[in-house]
Design an enzyme around this catalytic site. Structure first.
Site, short mmCIF file in Angstrom:
data_model
loop_
_atom_site.label_atom_id
_atom_site.label_comp_id
_atom_site.label_asym_id
_atom_site.label_seq_id
_atom_site.Cartn_x
_atom_site.Cartn_y
_atom_site.Cartn_z
N ASP A 154 -8.39 6.99 2.25
CA ASP A 154 -7.75 8.31 2.38
C ASP A 154 -7.06 8.67 1.06
O ASP A 154 -5.85 8.81 1.01
CB ASP A 154 -6.75 8.27 3.54
N HIS A 165 -4.86 3.71 1.56
CA HIS A 165 -3.84 4.64 1.07
C HIS A 165 -2.87 4.89 2.22
O HIS A 165 -2.89 5.93 2.86
CB HIS A 165 -4.47 5.94 0.59
N ASP A 173 -3.38 -1.10 -6.33
CA ASP A 173 -4.32 0.00 -6.43
C ASP A 173 -5.38 -0.12 -5.33
O ASP A 173 -5.94 -1.20 -5.09
CB ASP A 173 -4.98 -0.03 -7.80
N ALA A 174 -5.64 0.99 -4.67
CA ALA A 174 -6.57 0.97 -3.53
C ALA A 174 -7.96 0.52 -3.93
O ALA A 174 -8.61 -0.27 -3.22
CB ALA A 174 -6.63 2.35 -2.89
N SER A 220 -1.48 6.63 9.71
CA SER A 220 -2.54 5.74 10.15
C SER A 220 -2.09 4.29 10.32
O SER A 220 -2.55 3.63 11.28
CB SER A 220 -3.73 5.83 9.19
N GLU A 249 -0.32 0.52 -0.51
CA GLU A 249 0.40 1.73 -0.91
C GLU A 249 1.01 1.49 -2.28
O GLU A 249 1.76 0.53 -2.47
CB GLU A 249 1.49 2.08 0.10
#
Length: 274
Positions: free
Chosen positions: A158, A41, A137-138, A94, A112
C-alpha cells in the site's frame, strides 16, 4: 516520508482496501495450516477520527463514517470489524484489522518507515508475540522477509504514491514476489486519478510471467482529473476462490453508500488468466 495517513484514515480508498482485505483473510483461514501476512506500508495501526488531522480533511466523513449505520448486506462484515476496534470514534488501519483476524498459529509482520508512525505502531503491538514491527524500507523488506516459512499467506502493498515511479516499483515488486513466493496471495492498492498510469500498470503485468491477476476498482467520478483521487483499486495475484463475486458485491454496496458524481462506477476485472 512526508505522507501521513492520519489525514486520510477512513476515506473511500481505505474502505475499498479494507473491505476487500477481509474476505482474503477469511479464505486463508479455511485451512488449519498457519499463514503469515506482511503489511509493507503499515502506518500507525489505529486512527482517532476526532483528531485535528482527520477533521482538517473531512475524508472520513465522506468515507467510512457514512457506513456507521450499516446493519446488513455485503458491507456488514467490514463494518462489524471496524466496530470491534472502536469505530466510529476510531478507525483501524490494516495492521489492526489483520491482527484481529489472526488465529493463534498465524503471524503478522508490519513495516513502517516514518519514525512517529513506527513508534505508535510498535506501542500498539507491544508484547504481542504474533506481530513483528519493523522500521525498514518496504521494498527492501519484501525481498528480505519473503517467502514465508509457512509457505502460505498474504503480502499487502500500500505505497503512498508520492513518487512518480511508484507504479513501476509496484509492478516490479509484484513480479519479484510472484517468482519467489508463487503460492502467496499478493494484494496491491493503487490510486485511480486518470486512466493512463493504471492502464500502463496493468499492461506491465500482462506482459510479465505473473498469472492469475484480478483488479477490483471503484471510482467516485469519471477518472479524468490527475489532480484528484477519483478512485482506487486493489490488484490481487492468486485471488482465493470466490473473491471476484464477493468483491463485486462489496464494491457495489460501498459505492451506493458513498457520495458520488457523474461517471462513478465499479469493476472487477481479470487482468491475467490463471
Amino acid at each position: 516520508m512526508n505522507y501521513r495517513h492520519a489525514f486520510h484514515a477512513g476515506n473511500h480508498a481505505d474502505c475499498l482496501k479494507h473491505a476487500l482485505l477481509l474476505p482474503i483473510l477469511d479464505a486463508l483461514k479455511r485451512k488449519a495450516a498457519p499463514f503469515a501476512v506482511l503489511d509493507t506500508h503499515a502506518g500507525r495501526g489505529i486512527y482517532d477520527l476526532s483528531a485535528e488531522e482527520a477533521a482538517r480533511t473531512g475524508e472520513a466523513a465522506r468515507g467510512a463514517l457514512r457506513l456507521a449505520g450499516v446493519t446488513e448486506g455485503p458491507l456488514l462484515p467490514f463494518v462489524a470489524a471496524l466496530r470491534e476496534q472502536g469505530f466510529p470514534a476510531r478507525y483501524p488501519g490494516s495492521p489492526a484489522l489483520i491482527r484481529a483476524a489472526l488465529r493463534p498459529q498465524d503471524r503478522l509482520a508490519c513495516c513502517e518507515l516514518h519514525p512517529e508512525d513506527h513508534a505508535a505502531l510498535r506501542a500498539h503491538f507491544a508484547r504481542d508475540r504474533q506481530v513483528a514491527v519493523h522500521r525498514r524500507d518496504a521494498w527492501e523488506a519484501i525481498r528480505a522477509l519473503t517467502p514465508f516459512p509457512e509457505r502460505r499467506g498474504l503480502v499487502l502493498m500500500d505505497p503512498p504514491f508520492e513518487q512518480e515511479d511508484e507504479f513501476a516499483r509496484l509492478a516490479e515488486a509484484i513480479m519479484g514476489l510472484n517468482h519467489r513466493f508463487r503460492a502467496g496471495i499478493l494484494a496491491a492498492w493503487y490510486p485511480v486519478k486518470h486512466r493512463a498510469p493504471v492502464r500502463d500498470f496493468h499492461d506491465a503485468l500482462r506482459a510479465s510471467p505473473v498469472r492469475d491477476v484480478v483488479a477490483a476498482e471503484m471510482w467516485l467520478r469519471e477518472p479524468t482529473d490527475p489532480r484528484r483521487l477519483n478512485g482506487s483499486g486493489l490488484l490481487v495475484v492468486n485471488p482465493p476462490y470466490g473473491f471476484e463475486p464477493a468483491a463485486a458485491e462489496i464494491l457495489s454496496a460501498l459505492l451506493a453508500a458513498l457520495e458520488t458524481e457523474p461517471g462513478a462506477g465499479v469493476s472487477v476485472t481479470r487482468i491475467v488468466p490463471e
